[in-house]
Design a protein around this motif. Structure first.
Motif, short mmCIF file in Angstrom:
data_model
loop_
_atom_site.label_atom_id
_atom_site.label_comp_id
_atom_site.label_asym_id
_atom_site.label_seq_id
_atom_site.Cartn_x
_atom_site.Cartn_y
_atom_site.Cartn_z
N GLY A 117 47.59 -44.40 60.79
CA GLY A 117 46.72 -45.57 60.72
C GLY A 117 45.25 -45.24 60.78
O GLY A 117 44.41 -46.15 60.68
N GLU A 118 44.89 -43.98 60.94
CA GLU A 118 43.48 -43.60 61.07
C GLU A 118 43.01 -42.80 59.85
O GLU A 118 41.91 -43.03 59.35
N SER A 119 43.80 -41.84 59.42
CA SER A 119 43.42 -41.08 58.24
C SER A 119 43.57 -41.94 56.99
O SER A 119 44.09 -43.05 57.04
N VAL A 120 43.10 -41.41 55.87
CA VAL A 120 43.06 -42.19 54.63
C VAL A 120 43.91 -41.52 53.56
O VAL A 120 43.87 -40.30 53.39
N GLU A 121 44.69 -42.33 52.87
CA GLU A 121 45.42 -41.87 51.71
C GLU A 121 44.81 -42.51 50.46
O GLU A 121 44.34 -43.65 50.51
N THR A 122 44.81 -41.78 49.36
CA THR A 122 44.24 -42.30 48.12
C THR A 122 45.31 -42.36 47.04
O THR A 122 46.21 -41.52 46.98
N ILE A 123 45.20 -43.39 46.21
CA ILE A 123 46.07 -43.54 45.05
C ILE A 123 45.19 -43.53 43.81
O ILE A 123 44.22 -44.29 43.71
N GLN A 124 45.52 -42.66 42.88
CA GLN A 124 44.78 -42.57 41.61
C GLN A 124 45.66 -43.09 40.49
O GLN A 124 46.86 -42.81 40.46
#
Length: 520
Positions: free
Chosen positions: A90-97
């Motif tokens: 819940g703190e780190s970030v995931e990215t979707i391309q």
């Protein structure tokens, strides 16, 4: 398998058509586009015009014109990167391309593919595949196929008067891998949204399209070199510089006799997935939807929908919207939690409803009469629209008014009915629903009627989305909703209608993403 029960569950109890232990293998996902190998290539122009209505296109369609047409219809238009909080901590970030195209697609998976029959001076007459990833055409088969296509379409279009035809197919695995059997609903809607986009783009290029939902499936698939169980044709759209002519069959043709006329072609393509799972329910439904003879083709007249003793609210005259389709397409996307609670007025509502229905009219092979009532219609739940009581309504295009079904605030009911709460409906002033025949015209069209109905819903959906964008708003198409809740709100059971798709519409803040346009 009982196909009627399967379709009932698919529509009204969709959780019953997906296995409880279904898990998506994200690591083995297919590509969102088909990559043929070892075929002759014809690159398309990259100098895409940035405003369609201002462009003076070649008076006779040429390769450059077709390149522009295909890019606006189904090309890769944007590259986006979106950040989400990690599900792990819940703190780190995931990215979707992802790559975006102008028509929407469920999950951004784009199960539809585009093929073309072209007769242009700069290239051999023949059958081509639109390679979206590289914006080029790949030659599958050379020759003049006017007679073959005329007979496959029951002579309802004259290909000798056309410079070509667009053929829309569906690759079943491209979204079955994620949605399982529910993908069958999405495939029809996706194909319809693509058809709607192509028809809108055709207006800017002054093409005259004629949409065919009925054709000899095996014959068209044989022409394209397709395996019916992997990929199959959903629509054929002849393109002409002249108004479409409607004819009837001179004689009955069969798929078997046509397939004997052409040699089979063998091709190879890459889709990335190593383990393609079977989909027997969809395969059987698709098999029972195929047409083997033009003697099975039908035309029919839509029955007028009547709502007795319901008050009407006349809408004001719609305002003229921008005719810059390029601008409208580039500003269209699907907001999620970005909607803001901003009221709209009656002119905006009137412009949305009338603009969408007016642009929906099109030539097809189903209508028994010209300008007959569409088989799909627009319903909506409105909240704090200026001068209109909160409630559920149906749009009556003939009188440009909305018919009151019942008054009240239905946002909570609609929100509870959503399976994924990715949109806050309490921030949305308009929640539209496209409604169609509860029996999906099975009496006239058999099991093929289900996918045709969803294609027509997708076509109207795309008109709604483009009109919404022209008004400075946006909409988010949703299939993750409880159909029974909506049918109850609109009292559809007695009229033998049902809800096909839900579209929250409103103003929104800019989305938190990085996005870049893809054009020269």
């Amino acid at each position: 398998m009982d196909l009627d029960l399967f379709l009932h569950h698919l529509h009204f109890q969709s959780d019953l058509v997906t296995p409880r232990n279904w898990e998506v293998n994200w690591d083995d996902a297919p590509l969102p586009f088909k990559l043929y190998r070892h075929l002759p290539e014809f690159p398309l122009a990259y100098d895409i015009p940035l405003a369609i209505q201002e462009q003076s296109f070649h008076p006779k369609p040429d390769l450059n014109t077709m390149g522009y047409f295909l890019w606006y219809g189904y090309g890769l238009s944007q590259f986006s990167q979106t950040a989400f909080p990690s599900v792990m901590d819940g703190e780190s970030v995931e990215t979707i391309q992802s790559f975006r195209r102008f028509p929407p697609s469920g999950g951004g998976l784009y199960p539809s593919e585009l093929y073309l029959y072209l007769k242009l001076e700069e290239m051999p007459n023949g059958i081509y595949h639109y390679d979206v990833a590289h914006h080029r055409l790949l030659l599958l088969r050379t020759g003049n196929f006017d007679s073959y296509l005329n007979r496959s379409l029951g002579y309802r279009s004259d290909l000798s008067r056309c410079f070509g035809a667009v053929i829309i197919t569906t690759m079943f695995w491209k979204n079955f891998y994620k949605y399982n059997n529910f993908s069958y609903r999405l495939q029809g809607l996706d194909a319809g949204a693509l058809i709607g986009q192509l028809l809108e783009v055709s207006k800017g290029f002054r093409f005259s399209p004629n949409v065919h939902f009925q054709f000899l499936d095996r014959a068209i698939n044989h022409l394209l070199g397709l395996d019916d169980l992997e990929e199959s044709t959903y629509a054929v759209i002849p393109l002409s510089e002249h108004k479409a002519l409607h004819k009837e069959a001179l004689r009955v043709s069969s798929a078997i006799e046509l397939c004997k006329e052409l040699p089979k072609i063998s091709t190879t393509y890459y889709q990335r997935s190593q383990n393609v799972l079977p989909f027997p329910e969809i395969a059987q439904l698709h098999h029972d939807s195929m047409l083997e003879s033009t003697g099975l083709f039908r035309r029919f007249k839509t029955r007028e929908e009547k709502i007795e003793n319901k008050p009407k609210i006349a809408l004001p005259e719609a305002k003229e919207l921008t005719n810059d389709l390029a601008y409208v397409c580039q500003n269209r996307y699907s907001p999620e939690m970005d909607f803001i609670a901003q009221r709209i007025d009656q002119i905006q509502l009137a412009s949305l409803l009338k603009g969408s229905i007016d642009s929906y009219a099109y030539h097809n092979d189903l209508d028994k009469e010209e300008n007959q009532i569409p088989r799909v219609s627009i319903y909506g739940c409105f909240y704090q629209v200026a001068g209109i009581p909160d409630g559920a309504y149906r749009y009556d295009a003939a009188t440009h008014s909305i018919i009151t079904i019942k008054e009240g605030d239905f946002r909570f009911d609609l929100q509870v009915g959503m399976s994924l709460h990715n949109v806050n409906l309490h921030q949305v002033p308009i929640c539209l629903h496209i409604v169609g025949d509860r029996a999906h015209h099975k009496a006239e069209l058999g099991y093929r009627g289900y996918r045709i109905q969803h294609m027509e819903a997708g076509m109207l959906l795309q008109r709604l989305l483009l009109t919404t964008s022209a008004l400075g708003m946006n909409g988010h198409p949703l299939l993750g909703f409880d159909v029974n809740v909506c049918d109850h709100i609109y009292e559809l059971e007695t009229s033998q209608k049902t809800t096909l798709i839900q579209i929250p519409i409103g103003f929104h803040r800019p989305k938190s993403w990085l996005v870049g346009e893809i054009h020269s």
